[in-house]
Design an enzyme around this catalytic site. Sequence first.
Site, PDB file in Angstrom:
ATOM      1  N   CYS A  84     -15.924  31.215  21.401  1.00 13.95           N
ATOM      2  CA  CYS A  84     -16.898  30.166  21.712  1.00 13.95           C
ATOM      3  C   CYS A  84     -16.256  28.789  21.721  1.00 13.95           C
ATOM      4  CB  CYS A  84     -18.046  30.202  20.708  1.00 13.95           C
ATOM      5  SG  CYS A  84     -17.494  30.075  19.006  1.00 13.95           S
TER       6      CYS A  84
ATOM      7  N   HIS B  94     -26.648  30.686  17.392  1.00 11.01           N
ATOM      8  CA  HIS B  94     -26.135  29.804  18.455  1.00 11.01           C
ATOM      9  C   HIS B  94     -26.553  30.419  19.801  1.00 11.01           C
ATOM     10  CE1 HIS B  94     -23.997  26.732  20.347  1.00 11.01           C
ATOM     11  NE2 HIS B  94     -22.754  26.991  19.994  1.00 11.01           N
TER      12      HIS B  94
ATOM     13  N   ARG C 289     -21.475  27.263  29.866  1.00 10.34           N
ATOM     14  CA  ARG C 289     -22.447  26.583  29.003  1.00 10.34           C
ATOM     15  C   ARG C 289     -23.240  25.582  29.852  1.00 10.34           C
ATOM     16  NH1 ARG C 289     -21.578  26.007  23.505  1.00 10.34           N
ATOM     17  NH2 ARG C 289     -23.622  25.021  23.563  1.00 10.34           N
TER      18      ARG C 289
ATOM     19  N   ASP D 296     -14.177  34.077  16.551  1.00  9.98           N
ATOM     20  CA  ASP D 296     -14.647  32.713  16.270  1.00  9.98           C
ATOM     21  C   ASP D 296     -13.886  32.232  15.041  1.00  9.98           C
ATOM     22  OD1 ASP D 296     -16.126  30.363  16.121  1.00  9.98           O
ATOM     23  OD2 ASP D 296     -17.955  31.306  15.372  1.00  9.98           O
TER      24      ASP D 296
ATOM     25  N   ARG E 272     -28.845  20.350  16.690  1.00  3.69           N
ATOM     26  CA  ARG E 272     -27.773  21.111  16.011  1.00  3.69           C
ATOM     27  C   ARG E 272     -27.860  20.741  14.537  1.00  3.69           C
ATOM     28  NH1 ARG E 272     -21.502  21.908  17.594  1.00  3.69           N
ATOM     29  NH2 ARG E 272     -22.570  23.400  18.946  1.00  3.69           N
TER      30      ARG E 272
ATOM     31  N   GLN F  14     -24.915  29.495  23.275  1.00  3.04           N
ATOM     32  CA  GLN F  14     -23.575  30.062  23.393  1.00  3.04           C
ATOM     33  C   GLN F  14     -23.643  31.523  23.829  1.00  3.04           C
ATOM     34  OE1 GLN F  14     -20.447  28.459  22.681  1.00  3.04           O
ATOM     35  NE2 GLN F  14     -19.808  30.272  23.822  1.00  3.04           N
TER      36      GLN F  14
HETATM   37  N1   CP Z   1     -19.013  26.324  21.313  1.00  2.00           N
HETATM   38  C1   CP Z   1     -19.594  25.176  20.954  1.00  2.00           C
HETATM   39  O1   CP Z   1     -20.803  25.102  20.679  1.00  2.00           O
HETATM   40  O2   CP Z   1     -18.759  24.110  20.934  1.00  2.00           O
HETATM   41  P1   CP Z   1     -19.088  22.698  20.270  1.00  2.00           P
HETATM   42  O3   CP Z   1     -19.160  22.901  18.787  1.00  2.00           O
HETATM   43  O4   CP Z   1     -17.940  21.808  20.675  1.00  2.00           O
HETATM   44  O5   CP Z   1     -20.394  22.197  20.803  1.00  2.00           O
HETATM   45  N1  NVA Z   2     -19.238  29.480  13.968  1.00  4.69           N
HETATM   46  C1  NVA Z   2     -18.842  28.174  14.449  1.00  4.69           C
HETATM   47  C2  NVA Z   2     -19.238  28.013  15.873  1.00  4.69           C
HETATM   48  C3  NVA Z   2     -18.852  26.688  16.490  1.00  4.69           C
HETATM   49  C4  NVA Z   2     -19.330  26.562  17.906  1.00  4.69           C
HETATM   50  C5  NVA Z   2     -19.473  27.099  13.577  1.00  4.69           C
HETATM   51  O1  NVA Z   2     -20.651  27.212  13.258  1.00  4.69           O
HETATM   52  O2  NVA Z   2     -18.765  26.153  13.221  1.00  4.69           O
END
Ligand code: CP
Ligand code: NVA
Length: 322
Positions: A277, A142, A305, A237, A115, A145
């Site tokens: 999400c 993502h 997930r 989101d 990530r 997701q």
């Molecule tokens: N939706 C999602 O990826 O959640 P986190 O940021 O908690 O991993």
């Molecule tokens: N768009 C959000 C998604 C989190 C799962 C971010 O990148 O923070």
Amino acid sequence: MTPVLTQIEVQEKLSVQDLIAERDLTRGDIELIFSLAERVKRSPGAYARALQGKQLAMIFEKPSLRTRVTFEVGMTSMGGYAVYLDHAKPRLGERECIKDIARNLDRWVHGIVARTFSHESVLELAENASIPVINGLTDLLHPCQALADFFTLEEKFGRLKGLRVAFVGDGNNVCNSLMMLAAKLGVSLRVATPAGFEPKPEMVEDAQACATGTGALIQFFRDPVEAVEGAQAVYTDVWASMGQEYAAHLRAQVFAPFQVTENLMKAAGREAVFMHCLPAHRGQEVTDAVIDSPRSIVYDQAENRLHVQKAILLLLLQDNHS
Ligand code: CP
Ligand code: NVA
């Protein structure tokens, strides 16, 4: 007598070695992930030793609840092990170059979840590692997701092709992933954003090009009410993604008319579900009344997930004998 657990061998293969972007996946890949996820969800015990002896490195530059827990629990529940590498500070590439990180991990573990802020960081890991690399979210995409989201929609509606989903809010990483996967799966996506917060033109072009083959319509709106018309799902989101916290105050003002409220849900199809999400900023992009309502399927998305990522891990790691 204690029953002997049979290790299920997953014979099928994905057409890719890494899971980085939806555009790389074939229709067959997506169907395979979904059908295996369904089997894993139904009979988790059958896979309890399927990844015995496999290790996963999890590199996180950003915080996480769902992604971290589901990958870690996914690995341990299949007999494997996951190592968490906190890269909030120093960020990836600051202490040593990404190429060297990839070449080291290559010698110790069987896969990497990353990530990162920059999408290029995940690509660079994949270029320099012979083991599979899975995108656990970048500023651009993502994919885990979006795969779990469409898997959840298929569970709820018994089909995907022909569904209409509205995405209301910021044209961000989650929106990009939903656009591409919707296009591939024949789901129409109606995106409503404030001016200046649309997804990047190249992401839109990519998704629209892909949609021509499946009959999906990827459309853009300024008015959330128009976007949700006839939709079976309304998705939102956060307004400020991780790394954009400095602009959260300004964004809260611009995005206020895009809040998902009970009134907006009424403007959608009668059977419409609410999706997010997570994490959610309650009172901003969604009201408590909507996210806590029976229409909300946000915790189903979160649960899935786990199952979808277990399928991805099985498909990418099980046959990787490094
Ligand atoms: N939706 C999602 O990826 O959640 P986190 O940021 O908690 O991993
Ligand atoms: N768009 C959000 C998604 C989190 C799962 C971010 O990148 O923070």
